[in-house]
Scaffold this active site. Structure first.
Site, PDB file in Angstrom:
ATOM      1  N   ASP A 203      -8.933   0.785   1.600  1.00  0.00           N
ATOM      2  CA  ASP A 203      -8.890   1.273   0.219  1.00  0.00           C
ATOM      3  C   ASP A 203     -10.215   1.004  -0.481  1.00  0.00           C
ATOM      4  O   ASP A 203     -10.754   1.867  -1.191  1.00  0.00           O
ATOM      5  CB  ASP A 203      -7.756   0.596  -0.548  1.00  0.00           C
ATOM      6  CG  ASP A 203      -6.386   1.083  -0.110  1.00  0.00           C
ATOM      7  OD1 ASP A 203      -6.315   2.089   0.629  1.00  0.00           O
ATOM      8  OD2 ASP A 203      -5.385   0.461  -0.497  1.00  0.00           O
TER       9      ASP A 203
ATOM     10  N   THR B 175      -2.643   6.120  -4.102  1.00  0.00           N
ATOM     11  CA  THR B 175      -1.461   6.811  -3.590  1.00  0.00           C
ATOM     12  C   THR B 175      -0.204   6.431  -4.378  1.00  0.00           C
ATOM     13  O   THR B 175       0.646   7.287  -4.643  1.00  0.00           O
ATOM     14  CB  THR B 175      -1.247   6.484  -2.108  1.00  0.00           C
ATOM     15  OG1 THR B 175      -1.293   5.066  -1.916  1.00  0.00           O
ATOM     16  CG2 THR B 175      -2.329   7.130  -1.264  1.00  0.00           C
ATOM     17  N   THR B 176      -0.076   5.168  -4.742  1.00  0.00           N
ATOM     18  CA  THR B 176       1.072   4.760  -5.544  1.00  0.00           C
ATOM     19  C   THR B 176       1.011   5.397  -6.927  1.00  0.00           C
ATOM     20  O   THR B 176       2.013   5.881  -7.452  1.00  0.00           O
ATOM     21  CB  THR B 176       1.121   3.227  -5.666  1.00  0.00           C
ATOM     22  OG1 THR B 176       1.172   2.643  -4.363  1.00  0.00           O
ATOM     23  CG2 THR B 176       2.348   2.789  -6.455  1.00  0.00           C
TER      24      THR B 176
ATOM     25  N   ASP C 105       0.843  -1.187   0.000  1.00  0.00           N
ATOM     26  CA  ASP C 105       0.000   0.000   0.000  1.00  0.00           C
ATOM     27  C   ASP C 105       0.884   1.245   0.000  1.00  0.00           C
ATOM     28  O   ASP C 105       1.703   1.431   0.907  1.00  0.00           O
ATOM     29  CB  ASP C 105      -0.917  -0.002   1.226  1.00  0.00           C
ATOM     30  CG  ASP C 105      -1.808   1.223   1.287  1.00  0.00           C
ATOM     31  OD1 ASP C 105      -2.722   1.340   0.453  1.00  0.00           O
ATOM     32  OD2 ASP C 105      -1.569   2.077   2.162  1.00  0.00           O
TER      33      ASP C 105
END
Length: 557
Positions: free
Chosen positions: A389, A99-100, A66
């Site tokens: 998520d 986010t990545t 994550d």
């Protein structure tokens, strides 16, 4: 002569030891920091992404893919990299996923900007081109979005968000749990994720995770002599310690006889007894206290048949207040019957080796809890992050009612249309727009690389397929370019939109910096890197080009 000497005298306005980097040197340093951070977490993207193991100075281990968790655990020192971390955190706060993606895309935009700089394109021209590209990309994104918020679509979205995060063995069960939880707390198209409480239980199988209709608190009764369950509960919420008032550290008590000592102890016990009497007189038979409860007070509470829990978290208190109608009381003297909440059933239950308190049959059922099971602490923690998520993306879909097809298809379609738009723009801004389009392709490229596929072949096949169908993407499990709409790979429009906006804004912020002033010791010394003959010309970076490691481990590559 004296005046001449004064004019030639150097003037220092910065503290001795302060480092300053100007012009292209500052720009290169910041771009390198952004690219290094992007490369660090790029391998975690997608269903086939790998995990990172992070070890802090105390030896605690976090294993996750994550992006928000990895960036939060890394001890990053470079200021430009810290800016990207803040952008990723904001992405996580706003939509709960992506986010990545935002960091990888920002890193690629910085890389493309650097190439343009080396070819003689001025920074202001690049920024103007990126601004034009961003406006067009958002327009294209809206054009390829689909209206959908039915339960089947929500389950597909939840499943897509959790894929590759340790949930594959129970993806169907968990997606059902997520969608059911969100639908229970949904209120006129709005979802407050705080109404959904996730509790981890270490032990058992992932498929044993379940949804609880009500509120789950990870504490049992304050005393085993209290009743194990209460029907027709009258609930009191206290932000007031049921303990002796602390005396000053300088206070002294002198007793001339045992009788005086006994009188003092009796007065303290009477004070606690009066507090309990206030609770009993209010009609409460359940007490949730945000502070501590003295052992003597627990004895009297149990004697009066009151179920009590001490040191309840503020977030749990808020959920209980919302679900039961109870009012949080800051002074026990103000506790009256009209400030109590109600619930049909409150009881203690042991799950594996942990005690929980269940609050069920509430007046306002717009709250629920999810029990996450996992064989170890690390597994249950990663499952919890995957569920968070999924909660974010399902909530965003319910609120916006807009989705896009996944598997890298939206990035390829946006890149294709953006390149066509660039041909209509004159000047060097056209180069920046095309660079922005090429940067978007880093997402499908990374998905292919992380799946062990040939990224060049995949991109060629995707571009060809998008000449006729905008929903063609890469199935990382088979390696084929297929219609991802038919495969049910769906993502919320909000996640894509926020990721692109945040990445572009972060890139613009970094590219506008042409002067970096750093206090002594805040930046590591320059090191020699591949392709650089003179280490003094390389922007200062931590050893091995890392972003600053965690305690107990070397800097990450």
């Amino acid at each position: 002569m004296a005046n001449g000497n004064q004019q030639n005298q150097p003037i220092f306005i910065l503290r001795d030891g302060t480092e300053r980097f100007q012009g292209s040197r500052a720009t290169k340093m910041n771009i390198l920091a952004g690219k290094t951070l992007a490369e660090t977490i790029r391998t975690t993207l997608g269903p086939k992404g790998m995990d990172k193991m992070l070890v802090d100075g105390m030896g605690d281990i976090v294993v996750s893919n994550d992006g928000a968790t990895i960036l939060g655990e890394m001890d990053i020192t470079h200021p430009a990299a810290k800016m990207l971390v803040e952008v990723a955190k904001k992405q996580d706060d706003v939509v709960g996923d992506g986010t990545t993606t935002v960091v990888v895309l920002a890193g690629e935009l910085l890389k493309k900007a650097e190439e343009l700089f080396e070819n003689g394109v001025h920074a202001s021209t690049v920024l103007r081109g990126f601004t034009l590209a961003l406006d067009k990309v958002i327009e294209i994104l809206f054009g390829i979005s689909i209206d959908a918020n039915d339960k089947e679509t929500l389950e597909k979205i939840a499943k897509t968000a959790m894929t590759g995060k340790g949930t594959d063995v129970a993806a169907d069960e968990l997606s059902d749990v997520i969608v059911e939880a969100v639908l229970r707390v949904e209120n006129n198209g709005n979802v407050d994720k705080k109404d959904i409480n996730i509790q981890r239980v270490n032990g058992g199988e992932i498929s044993e995770s379940e949804i609880i209709d009500g509120i789950l608190i990870d504490k049992g009764r304050a005393s085993p002599s209290m009743p194990e369950e209460i029907n027709d509960a009258k609930i009191a919420l206290l932000k007031y310690p049921i303990e002796h008032k602390d005396t000053n550290t300088d206070s002294k008590a002198n007793f001339s006889s045992p009788e005086q000592l006994q009188m003092f102890l009796d007065s303290e016990e009477q004070e606690l007894k009066n507090m309990v009497n206030n609770i009993v007189e209010s009609g409460a038979n359940v007490l949730f206290c945000q502070k501590g409860i003295d052992d003597v007070a627990m004895h009297y509470l149990a004697k009066n048949g009151i179920y009590a829990i001490k040191r309840v978290k503020k977030s749990d208190i808020s959920r209980i207040a919302k679900a039961t109608g109870a009012e949080l009381v800051t002074d026990i003297k103000d506790l009256t019957s009209d400030k109590l909440g109600t619930a049909g059933h409150i009881f203690e239950k042991k799950i594996f080796d942990q005690k929980f308190t269940f609050v069920e049959e509430c007046d306002n059922p717009k709250s629920c809890s999810i029990i996450v099971r996992g064989s170890t602490r690390h597994i249950s923690s990663e499952i919890e992050r995957a569920l968070e998520d999924a909660l974010g993306v399902v909530s965003a879909t319910i609120e916006d009612e807009k989705v896009v097809i996944g598997g890298g298809s939206p990035e390829i379609e946006m890149a294709k249309q953006l390149k066509a738009y660039a041909d209509t723009i004159g000047g060097r801004e056209q180069l920046a727009i095309k660079a922005f389009a090429e940067a978007l392709e880093i997402i499908p490229r990374t998905l292919a690389e992380n799946a062990g596929l040939d990224a060049i072949d995949v991109l060629v096949d995707l571009r060809s397929a998008h000449e006729t169908n905008p929903y063609m993407g890469i199935d990382v499990f088979t390696g084929e370019v297929v219609n991802m709409k038919d495969r049910g790979v769906i993502e919320p429009q909000r996640v894509k939109k926020q990721a692109i906006l945040s990445a572009a804004e972060a890139c613009e912020m970094i590219l506008r910096i042409d002067d970096l002033v750093a206090a002594e010791g805040s930046l590591n010394k320059p090191n020699k890197a591949e392709g650089m003959d003179d280490p003094g010309n390389l922007p200062p970076m931590p050893p091995q080009g890392g972003m600053g490691g965690m305690g107990g481990m070397p800097p990450m590559m």
